[in-house]
Write a protein that holds these residues in place. Structure first.
Motif, PDB file in Angstrom:
ATOM      1  N   THR A  99      64.695  -3.424 -72.789  1.00 24.15           N
ATOM      2  CA  THR A  99      65.073  -4.819 -73.029  1.00 24.15           C
ATOM      3  C   THR A  99      66.589  -4.919 -73.061  1.00 24.15           C
ATOM      4  O   THR A  99      67.265  -3.959 -73.441  1.00 24.15           O
ATOM      5  CB  THR A  99      64.494  -5.305 -74.378  1.00 24.15           C
ATOM      6  OG1 THR A  99      63.078  -5.087 -74.388  1.00 24.15           O
ATOM      7  CG2 THR A  99      64.775  -6.771 -74.638  1.00 24.15           C
ATOM      8  N   ARG A 107      71.597 -12.689 -67.144  1.00 27.68           N
ATOM      9  CA  ARG A 107      70.178 -12.617 -66.766  1.00 27.68           C
ATOM     10  C   ARG A 107      70.006 -11.962 -65.393  1.00 27.68           C
ATOM     11  O   ARG A 107      69.144 -11.097 -65.209  1.00 27.68           O
ATOM     12  CB  ARG A 107      69.581 -14.022 -66.749  1.00 27.68           C
ATOM     13  CG  ARG A 107      69.311 -14.639 -68.121  1.00 27.68           C
ATOM     14  CD  ARG A 107      69.039 -16.140 -68.000  1.00 27.68           C
ATOM     15  NE  ARG A 107      68.128 -16.422 -66.903  1.00 27.68           N
ATOM     16  CZ  ARG A 107      66.807 -16.593 -67.037  1.00 27.68           C
ATOM     17  NH1 ARG A 107      66.265 -16.504 -68.241  1.00 27.68           N
ATOM     18  NH2 ARG A 107      66.054 -16.874 -66.005  1.00 27.68           N
ATOM     19  N   ARG A 133      67.998  -8.472 -64.551  1.00 28.44           N
ATOM     20  CA  ARG A 133      66.879  -8.450 -63.602  1.00 28.44           C
ATOM     21  C   ARG A 133      67.131  -7.436 -62.489  1.00 28.44           C
ATOM     22  O   ARG A 133      66.216  -6.690 -62.095  1.00 28.44           O
ATOM     23  CB  ARG A 133      66.683  -9.841 -63.003  1.00 28.44           C
ATOM     24  CG  ARG A 133      65.468  -9.949 -62.084  1.00 28.44           C
ATOM     25  CD  ARG A 133      65.392 -11.295 -61.383  1.00 28.44           C
ATOM     26  NE  ARG A 133      65.275 -12.406 -62.324  1.00 28.44           N
ATOM     27  CZ  ARG A 133      66.237 -13.288 -62.565  1.00 28.44           C
ATOM     28  NH1 ARG A 133      67.421 -13.189 -61.942  1.00 28.44           N
ATOM     29  NH2 ARG A 133      66.048 -14.264 -63.417  1.00 28.44           N
ATOM     30  N   CYS A 179      62.681  -6.819 -67.520  1.00 28.21           N
ATOM     31  CA  CYS A 179      61.792  -7.977 -67.420  1.00 28.21           C
ATOM     32  C   CYS A 179      62.122  -9.067 -68.427  1.00 28.21           C
ATOM     33  O   CYS A 179      61.520 -10.145 -68.387  1.00 28.21           O
ATOM     34  CB  CYS A 179      60.335  -7.545 -67.618  1.00 28.21           C
ATOM     35  SG  CYS A 179      59.751  -6.406 -66.346  1.00 28.21           S
ATOM     36  N   GLU A 180      63.067  -8.782 -69.330  1.00 29.73           N
ATOM     37  CA  GLU A 180      63.348  -9.757 -70.379  1.00 29.73           C
ATOM     38  C   GLU A 180      64.762  -9.570 -70.918  1.00 29.73           C
ATOM     39  O   GLU A 180      65.266  -8.461 -71.048  1.00 29.73           O
ATOM     40  CB  GLU A 180      62.336  -9.608 -71.512  1.00 29.73           C
ATOM     41  CG  GLU A 180      62.496 -10.606 -72.628  1.00 29.73           C
ATOM     42  CD  GLU A 180      61.458 -10.455 -73.729  1.00 29.73           C
ATOM     43  OE1 GLU A 180      60.900 -11.486 -74.137  1.00 29.73           O
ATOM     44  OE2 GLU A 180      61.222  -9.316 -74.179  1.00 29.73           O
ATOM     45  N   VAL A 182      66.770 -10.930 -74.395  1.00 28.47           N
ATOM     46  CA  VAL A 182      66.626 -11.615 -75.678  1.00 28.47           C
ATOM     47  C   VAL A 182      68.019 -11.956 -76.187  1.00 28.47           C
ATOM     48  O   VAL A 182      69.005 -11.360 -75.770  1.00 28.47           O
ATOM     49  CB  VAL A 182      65.858 -10.758 -76.703  1.00 28.47           C
ATOM     50  CG1 VAL A 182      64.439 -10.486 -76.212  1.00 28.47           C
ATOM     51  CG2 VAL A 182      66.581  -9.450 -76.990  1.00 28.47           C
ATOM     52  N   ALA A 226      64.529 -19.973 -71.579  1.00 26.25           N
ATOM     53  CA  ALA A 226      64.207 -19.255 -72.810  1.00 26.25           C
ATOM     54  C   ALA A 226      63.385 -20.111 -73.763  1.00 26.25           C
ATOM     55  O   ALA A 226      63.376 -21.339 -73.691  1.00 26.25           O
ATOM     56  CB  ALA A 226      65.491 -18.816 -73.508  1.00 26.25           C
ATOM     57  N   ASP A 262      61.665 -17.477 -80.277  1.00 26.58           N
ATOM     58  CA  ASP A 262      60.694 -16.490 -80.742  1.00 26.58           C
ATOM     59  C   ASP A 262      60.571 -16.532 -82.258  1.00 26.58           C
ATOM     60  O   ASP A 262      59.473 -16.601 -82.798  1.00 26.58           O
ATOM     61  CB  ASP A 262      61.124 -15.088 -80.296  1.00 26.58           C
ATOM     62  CG  ASP A 262      60.228 -13.999 -80.851  1.00 26.58           C
ATOM     63  OD1 ASP A 262      59.205 -13.702 -80.211  1.00 26.58           O
ATOM     64  OD2 ASP A 262      60.547 -13.454 -81.938  1.00 26.58           O
ATOM     65  N   ARG A 322      63.937 -15.768 -76.298  1.00 26.88           N
ATOM     66  CA  ARG A 322      63.481 -14.812 -75.300  1.00 26.88           C
ATOM     67  C   ARG A 322      63.562 -15.433 -73.913  1.00 26.88           C
ATOM     68  O   ARG A 322      63.086 -16.555 -73.696  1.00 26.88           O
ATOM     69  CB  ARG A 322      62.041 -14.365 -75.589  1.00 26.88           C
ATOM     70  CG  ARG A 322      61.819 -13.809 -76.981  1.00 26.88           C
ATOM     71  CD  ARG A 322      60.424 -13.254 -77.174  1.00 26.88           C
ATOM     72  NE  ARG A 322      60.352 -11.878 -76.705  1.00 26.88           N
ATOM     73  CZ  ARG A 322      59.884 -10.864 -77.469  1.00 26.88           C
ATOM     74  NH1 ARG A 322      59.474 -11.092 -78.705  1.00 26.88           N
ATOM     75  NH2 ARG A 322      59.848  -9.655 -76.987  1.00 26.88           N
ATOM     76  N   HIS A 323      64.161 -14.678 -73.001  1.00 27.99           N
ATOM     77  CA  HIS A 323      64.295 -15.097 -71.607  1.00 27.99           C
ATOM     78  C   HIS A 323      63.434 -14.195 -70.726  1.00 27.99           C
ATOM     79  O   HIS A 323      63.825 -13.068 -70.417  1.00 27.99           O
ATOM     80  CB  HIS A 323      65.742 -14.928 -71.138  1.00 27.99           C
ATOM     81  CG  HIS A 323      66.743 -15.864 -71.730  1.00 27.99           C
ATOM     82  ND1 HIS A 323      67.238 -16.940 -71.028  1.00 27.99           N
ATOM     83  CD2 HIS A 323      67.335 -15.897 -72.945  1.00 27.99           C
ATOM     84  CE1 HIS A 323      68.115 -17.587 -71.771  1.00 27.99           C
ATOM     85  NE2 HIS A 323      68.192 -16.983 -72.944  1.00 27.99           N
ATOM     86  N   PRO A 324      62.257 -14.627 -70.311  1.00 22.92           N
ATOM     87  CA  PRO A 324      61.513 -13.839 -69.327  1.00 22.92           C
ATOM     88  C   PRO A 324      62.254 -13.875 -67.989  1.00 22.92           C
ATOM     89  O   PRO A 324      62.834 -14.898 -67.616  1.00 22.92           O
ATOM     90  CB  PRO A 324      60.157 -14.534 -69.244  1.00 22.92           C
ATOM     91  CG  PRO A 324      60.433 -15.940 -69.696  1.00 22.92           C
ATOM     92  CD  PRO A 324      61.544 -15.850 -70.699  1.00 22.92           C
ATOM     93  N   LEU A 325      62.259 -12.761 -67.292  1.00 22.21           N
ATOM     94  CA  LEU A 325      62.989 -12.682 -66.021  1.00 22.21           C
ATOM     95  C   LEU A 325      62.031 -12.628 -64.832  1.00 22.21           C
ATOM     96  O   LEU A 325      60.917 -12.158 -64.948  1.00 22.21           O
ATOM     97  CB  LEU A 325      63.887 -11.446 -66.014  1.00 22.21           C
ATOM     98  CG  LEU A 325      64.949 -11.375 -67.126  1.00 22.21           C
ATOM     99  CD1 LEU A 325      65.728 -10.077 -67.028  1.00 22.21           C
ATOM    100  CD2 LEU A 325      65.895 -12.580 -67.043  1.00 22.21           C
TER     101      LEU A 325
END
Length: 247
Positions: free
Chosen positions: A103, A129, A133, A138-139, A141, A183, A186, A244-247
């Motif tokens: 992470t 970000r 990536r 994959c993320e 934070v 994002a 969380d 949380r930022h999913p990529l």
């Protein structure tokens, strides 16, 4: 404002200029002991995670720091209540022990005073970000320091963080930048940063008397600072908002 974003790994000669860039952080924030121990080490030991933006004249107008760490491992797995401080401790412990990170955590995004208001915070967040990536993460934070919370130091952080506008985006400007980037909130990090110092130091940093046993409202502080004159000490415990930022 047109800028070019690079990392210290790509341009190590820009390191002195990066740390010479003016900023608007309250002085007490820069005296967090964990930050004092580790923040500048990011550029030296994790230079690919130390980003900066140059304007058309080659002047550094923004920088953004992040750190890789292992979140999905025994004893961790959830984002820590000690937020910013704990993430730095985990990241450098992992680096020291050769633990593979899974992470990336944002640490800071700072804009030079004269360059504020041009959307550079979003530019630096996007670059952070994108580079995470590209490295296979994959993320991302982020223990976010809400930019307008200091105007309401007595409002509980949970209440403040979940306020939204009619369009559904967060009311706070910095939380909103993160939300627009994809994002979501969380959790709350209630003790993300802790600054304990003598009353003399607090007086020097703030210009306030710090002579009464009370919670002191300090300009730039997200919550009041607890003053204990009989101990000659005052303590600031800053809450942040984990996003949380999913990529």
């Amino acid at each position: 404002m047109d800028v070019k974003v690079s990392s210290i790994a790509e341009q190590p000669d820009r390191l002195p200029a990066l740390f010479e860039m003016a900023d608007t952080w309250p002085e007490f924030v820069t005296n967090d002991p964990v930050g004092t121990a580790y923040f500048r080490r990011i550029a030296g030991e994790l230079p690919e995670y130390a980003l900066f933006a140059e304007d058309e004249h080659g002047e550094i107008v923004a920088h953004g720091f992040s750190v890789p760490f292992a979140l999905h491992t025994d004893g961790r797995r959830t984002l820590p209540a000690r937020g910013w401080d704990q993430t730095l401790l985990w990241a450098f412990a992992d680096l020291r022990h050769g633990t593979s990170p899974d992470t990336v955590s944002a640490v800071s995004i700072t804009i030079a005073p004269h360059a504020q208001g041009h959307g550079l915070s979003a530019v630096m967040l996007s670059a952070m970000r994108d580079r995470a990536r590209a490295r296979g993460f994959c993320e991302v934070v982020a223990p976010v320091r809400p930019s307008a919370k200091h105007r309401e130091p007595h409002t509980p952080i949970t209440e403040y963080a979940h306020r939204v506008r009619p369009d559904g985006l967060p009311e706070d400007p910095w939380l909103r930048v993160h939300a627009r980037a994809g994002a979501h909130i969380d959790s709350i990090a209630p003790a993300s940063m802790t600054v304990g110092a003598s009353l003399e130091e607090w007086r020097r940093w703030t210009g306030l008397p710090f002579d009464t046993a009370e919670d002191v409202e300090v300009p730039g502080a997200l919550v009041p600072v607890r003053c204990e004159p009989e101990r000659g000490y005052a303590v600031y415990v800053e809450p942040n908002v984990w996003m949380r930022h999913p990529l």
